[in-house]
Scaffold this motif. Structure first.
Motif, PDB file in Angstrom:
ATOM      1  N   LYS A  97       0.801  -1.267  -0.154  1.00 45.37           N
ATOM      2  CA  LYS A  97       0.138   0.004   0.165  1.00 45.37           C
ATOM      3  C   LYS A  97       0.760   1.375   0.158  1.00 45.37           C
ATOM      4  O   LYS A  97       1.633   1.541   0.905  1.00 45.37           O
ATOM      5  N   SER A 107      -2.785  -0.142  -4.169  1.00 41.00           N
ATOM      6  CA  SER A 107      -3.813  -0.572  -3.109  1.00 41.00           C
ATOM      7  C   SER A 107      -4.362   0.396  -2.061  1.00 41.00           C
ATOM      8  O   SER A 107      -4.695   0.406  -1.007  1.00 41.00           O
ATOM      9  N   ARG A 110      -7.740   3.204  -2.020  1.00 40.37           N
ATOM     10  CA  ARG A 110      -8.783   3.845  -2.883  1.00 40.37           C
ATOM     11  C   ARG A 110      -9.128   5.397  -3.303  1.00 40.37           C
ATOM     12  O   ARG A 110      -8.685   6.222  -2.140  1.00 40.37           O
ATOM     13  N   ARG A 141      -8.510   0.398  -5.777  1.00 42.05           N
ATOM     14  CA  ARG A 141      -7.799  -0.080  -4.707  1.00 42.05           C
ATOM     15  C   ARG A 141      -7.108  -1.378  -5.124  1.00 42.05           C
ATOM     16  O   ARG A 141      -6.305  -2.163  -4.473  1.00 42.05           O
TER      17      ARG A 141
END
Length: 166
Positions: A52, A89, A91, A100
């Motif tokens: 992320k 990763s 949104r 996402r």
């Protein structure tokens, strides 16, 4: 003898909340015009296990017209900007929910209009709030798998909506 502010040094607290260090300088051009030069750089991976990240850098100049005098009260601005990014990763606001599940690596540029207000808090301190909307064009490589990096293709996107908040 009167004194007028010639330069301001600033940070965007909303941008800080995204873990992005940022800095801006605002220069007086005339009694009602200033030039704001702001930028940010985010080199972090937010969650290594999930890959992320919102890695990016951005520069955003803005010419501002102040209704009373510079650095206080209401202002209108016209801003532009350039950014390079590597995002996965996450949104993304104002985009489809599928952001996402992919990784995006590319660049973007745009232009917009902003409205803001600056409150004088003390001799050397102001608090400013601003919102902007406009157009952004971006070109990027899209990857299907977040960690393994399966290439899905080159894409471009035209965006119209919020472009700045501070």
């Amino acid at each position: 003898l009167t004194y007028s502010q010639k330069i301001g040094v600033k940070t965007n607290l909303l941008y800080d909340a995204t873990t992005t260090p940022n800095l801006g300088f605002e220069f007086s051009l005339s009694p009602r015009w200033t030039l704001d030069l702001s930028g940010g750089y985010n080199p972090w991976i937010l969650n290594k296990d999930k890959n992320k990240k919102i890695k990016h850098f951005i520069v955003m100049p803005e010419a501002r017209y102040w209704f009373c005098e510079h650095f206080q009260g209401h202002f209108l601005g016209i801003h532009s900007g350039y950014s390079q990014y590597n995002i996965s990763s996450v949104r993304l606001p104002f985009q489809s929910k599928s952001t996402r599940y992919h990784r995006y690596q590319g660049w973007g540029t745009g232009i917009g209009l902003a409205y803001g207000y600056s409150w004088i808090l003390g001799k050397r301190w102001n608090l400013e709030a601003s919102l902007g909307a406009g157009y952004i064009f971006t070109k990027y490589d899209k990857y299907d798998c977040i960690t393994c990096g399966k290439f899905k293709g080159k894409e471009k996107h035209h965006y119209l909506g919020p472009t700045k908040a501070g």
